[in-house]
Enzyme design. Structure first.
Site, mmCIF file in Angstrom:
data_model
loop_
_atom_site.group_PDB
_atom_site.id
_atom_site.type_symbol
_atom_site.label_atom_id
_atom_site.label_comp_id
_atom_site.label_asym_id
_atom_site.label_seq_id
_atom_site.Cartn_x
_atom_site.Cartn_y
_atom_site.Cartn_z
ATOM 1 N N THR A 49 17.452 -28.579 -33.497
ATOM 2 C CA THR A 49 17.885 -27.502 -32.588
ATOM 3 C C THR A 49 16.577 -26.553 -32.171
ATOM 4 O O THR A 49 15.612 -26.770 -32.772
ATOM 5 C CB THR A 49 19.048 -26.673 -33.012
ATOM 6 N N CYS A 50 16.761 -25.421 -31.637
ATOM 7 C CA CYS A 50 15.842 -24.606 -31.345
ATOM 8 C C CYS A 50 15.188 -23.813 -32.931
ATOM 9 O O CYS A 50 14.128 -23.503 -32.998
ATOM 10 C CB CYS A 50 16.135 -23.401 -30.430
ATOM 11 N N ASN A 51 16.017 -23.999 -33.716
ATOM 12 C CA ASN A 51 15.770 -23.219 -35.186
ATOM 13 C C ASN A 51 15.610 -24.199 -36.068
ATOM 14 O O ASN A 51 15.168 -23.704 -37.324
ATOM 15 C CB ASN A 51 16.957 -22.261 -35.416
ATOM 16 N N GLU A 113 27.383 -18.297 -36.875
ATOM 17 C CA GLU A 113 27.437 -18.571 -35.679
ATOM 18 C C GLU A 113 28.129 -19.977 -35.361
ATOM 19 O O GLU A 113 27.831 -20.941 -36.025
ATOM 20 C CB GLU A 113 25.896 -18.513 -34.929
ATOM 21 N N PRO A 114 28.672 -20.322 -34.329
ATOM 22 C CA PRO A 114 29.607 -21.349 -34.253
ATOM 23 C C PRO A 114 28.888 -22.598 -33.476
ATOM 24 O O PRO A 114 29.183 -23.596 -33.693
ATOM 25 C CB PRO A 114 30.727 -20.957 -33.352
ATOM 26 N N GLN A 115 27.949 -22.244 -32.723
ATOM 27 C CA GLN A 115 27.207 -23.050 -32.112
ATOM 28 C C GLN A 115 26.659 -24.479 -32.804
ATOM 29 O O GLN A 115 26.683 -25.588 -32.655
ATOM 30 C CB GLN A 115 26.028 -22.829 -31.103
ATOM 31 N N GLY A 188 18.068 -23.476 -17.053
ATOM 32 C CA GLY A 188 18.862 -24.464 -18.045
ATOM 33 C C GLY A 188 20.371 -24.153 -17.734
ATOM 34 O O GLY A 188 20.754 -23.207 -17.084
ATOM 35 N N ALA A 189 21.044 -25.135 -18.180
ATOM 36 C CA ALA A 189 22.543 -25.091 -17.904
ATOM 37 C C ALA A 189 23.119 -25.563 -19.177
ATOM 38 O O ALA A 189 24.303 -25.966 -19.177
ATOM 39 C CB ALA A 189 22.943 -25.823 -16.863
ATOM 40 N N THR A 192 23.875 -22.726 -24.637
ATOM 41 C CA THR A 192 23.317 -21.436 -24.887
ATOM 42 C C THR A 192 23.172 -20.731 -23.624
ATOM 43 O O THR A 192 23.863 -19.411 -23.770
ATOM 44 C CB THR A 192 21.792 -21.613 -25.535
#
Length: 425
Positions: A49-51, A113-115, A188-189, A192
């Site tokens: 992921t991004c993190n 965070e739920p993502q 982006g779509a 996030t």
């Protein structure tokens, strides 16, 4: 088999390092093939992921961690020492606990965070699609999803949802105090950007432009928030009317360069632009931040907004930690039971083999006309001898070696207390 969790995240590595180690969706197919080819790796899931980028796997050999570091180094062209300096690893129950904490959002930049749970489920499904996850690791992920659901149900960790998307919009509001006079360009779509669009709409944004490589997806999101959809090629003209730019794509190369933004600023007569680059690798060249009238932030710049969220959710996080601790204990217990089950299965197969051999011999003797009573006596005697011979020999060997631990365990496992009490001797 040893469970290993190895990775880097927003706490251990800056974004310029994380983007080098990240896996794009296209790269994952080759990554799973190469991971499966590494000696000693029996099952694996890759979370990127991004993190964070993390690899969860079952190892047949304790030195498998080094092999994964070397593979990451070769795959991404990053020196192994650079990865070692910012990586972490967990083994066994610590790896189980780490996975559960990640799934519940306790290890996220935005606490709770739920993502991330959806991202883990997606990573798991990709591993299943590539037939990379099975056995113990497959069961662990299923158990983790159950624990994450319990945390969401039994605690307030999800109250007043806050995410990276919310933090980005919150930060933008500090520069543009009236969103009703501002326009936003979203690049982006994905999930996030969808959340960003919803937060902006709720904040009363004047207009939203959604740019995406697949314009159909951009149109779907734009319709949802009353915006306009464009292609990536139309971004330069859209920039001229964008006060807020938030980008999160899976592009391996930057989408916005310094020259493109300079041109947009000139057309805007240098009215300020707020930009947040949530993507890893980054969508916006870092040199864009050097321009006057541009406020450029990356995911690492959102800490202040996120810290406030962390304080509000800490009590719920403490409850979640207790649920996770129980979840780890349950997993360890079930794994031990499963391990014993395999041994019991093998022991039963061994006994069944001896029984069949004795049965065949007895049937042959009966076919030869030997007295049934004599055959039965001989069968029972031979069968008990065969079943007890190996165990008896190992008990004698243990006694000779003064292995009192084995003898005590054997007494507990093999002797029936009630039978011993009735023994007249």
């Amino acid at each position: 088999m040893t469970l290993l969790a190895l990775g880097i995240n927003h706490r251990t590595a800056a974004v310029d390092v994380r983007e080098k180690i990240a896996f794009s969706p296209v790269e994952l197919q080759d990554a799973f093939v190469e991971l499966a080819a590494l000696e000693g790796i029996k099952s694996a899931v890759v979370l990127s992921t991004c993190n964070r980028t993390e690899i969860y796997c079952m190892l047949a050999h304790p030195d498998g961690e080094g092999a994964i570091i070397d593979w990451l180094s070769a795959y991404h062209g990053v020196p192994a020492n650079d990865i070692l300096e910012c990586s972490y690893s967990y083994v066994g129950s610590d790896a189980v606990r780490h996975l559960m904490r990640v799934a519940c959002g306790l290890d996220s930049m935005v606490l709770g965070e739920p993502q991330i749970l959806g991202q883990i489920k997606d990573a798991y499904q990709k591993a299943r699609y590539h037939e990379a996850v099975h056995g113990e690791l497959d069961r662990l992920f299923q158990h983790t999803f159950s624990i994450a659901k319990q945390v969401r149900t039994d605690t307030d960790i999800g109250e007043h949802p806050v995410s990276i998307a919310f933090a980005a919009v919150n930060l933008a509001s500090r520069i543009f105090d009236d969103f009703t006079r501002s326009r936003a360009l979203l690049i982006g779509a994905g999930e996030t950007i969808e959340l960003v669009a919803r937060h902006l709409r709720e904040a009363g944004i004047q207009g939203v432009i959604v740019a995406n490589r697949t314009q159909e997806r951009a149109q779907t999101l734009a319709d949802e928030v009353g915006g306009v959809a464009i292609s990536l090629e139309e971004i330069p003209s859209a920039l001229t009317c964008a006060d807020i730019v938030i980008s999160s794509t899976a592009s391996p190369l930057p989408i916005l360069g310094k020259g493109m933004v300079e041109g947009a600023l000139k057309a805007r007569r240098y009215r300020p632009m707020f930009m947040v680059d949530i993507a890893v690798p980054r969508d916006i060249e870092s040199q864009v931040g050097d321009l006057d009238d541009v406020f450029l932030y990356s995911v690492d710049d959102l800490h202040e907004v996120i810290e406030e969220n962390r304080r509000q959710r800490q009590a719920a996080a403490d409850q979640a930690e207790a649920i996770i601790a129980d979840g780890v204990d349950t997993w360890q217990h079930e794994r031990r039971v499963r391990s014993a089950g395999q041994m019991i299965k093998q022991y039963r197969l061994q006994a069944e083999s001896l029984r069949r051999t004795s049965e065949e011999q007895a049937l042959q003797q009966l076919a030869q006309g030997q007295p049934a009573e004599e055959v039965i006596r001989r069968l029972s005697h031979q069968l008990s001898n065969k079943l007890l011979h190996g165990t008896t020999k190992r008990l004698r060997d243990a006694s000779g070696a003064e292995r009192h631990d084995l003898l005590l365990a054997a007494e507990e496992l093999l002797l029936d207390p009630l039978e011993a009490e009735q023994d007249p001797s």
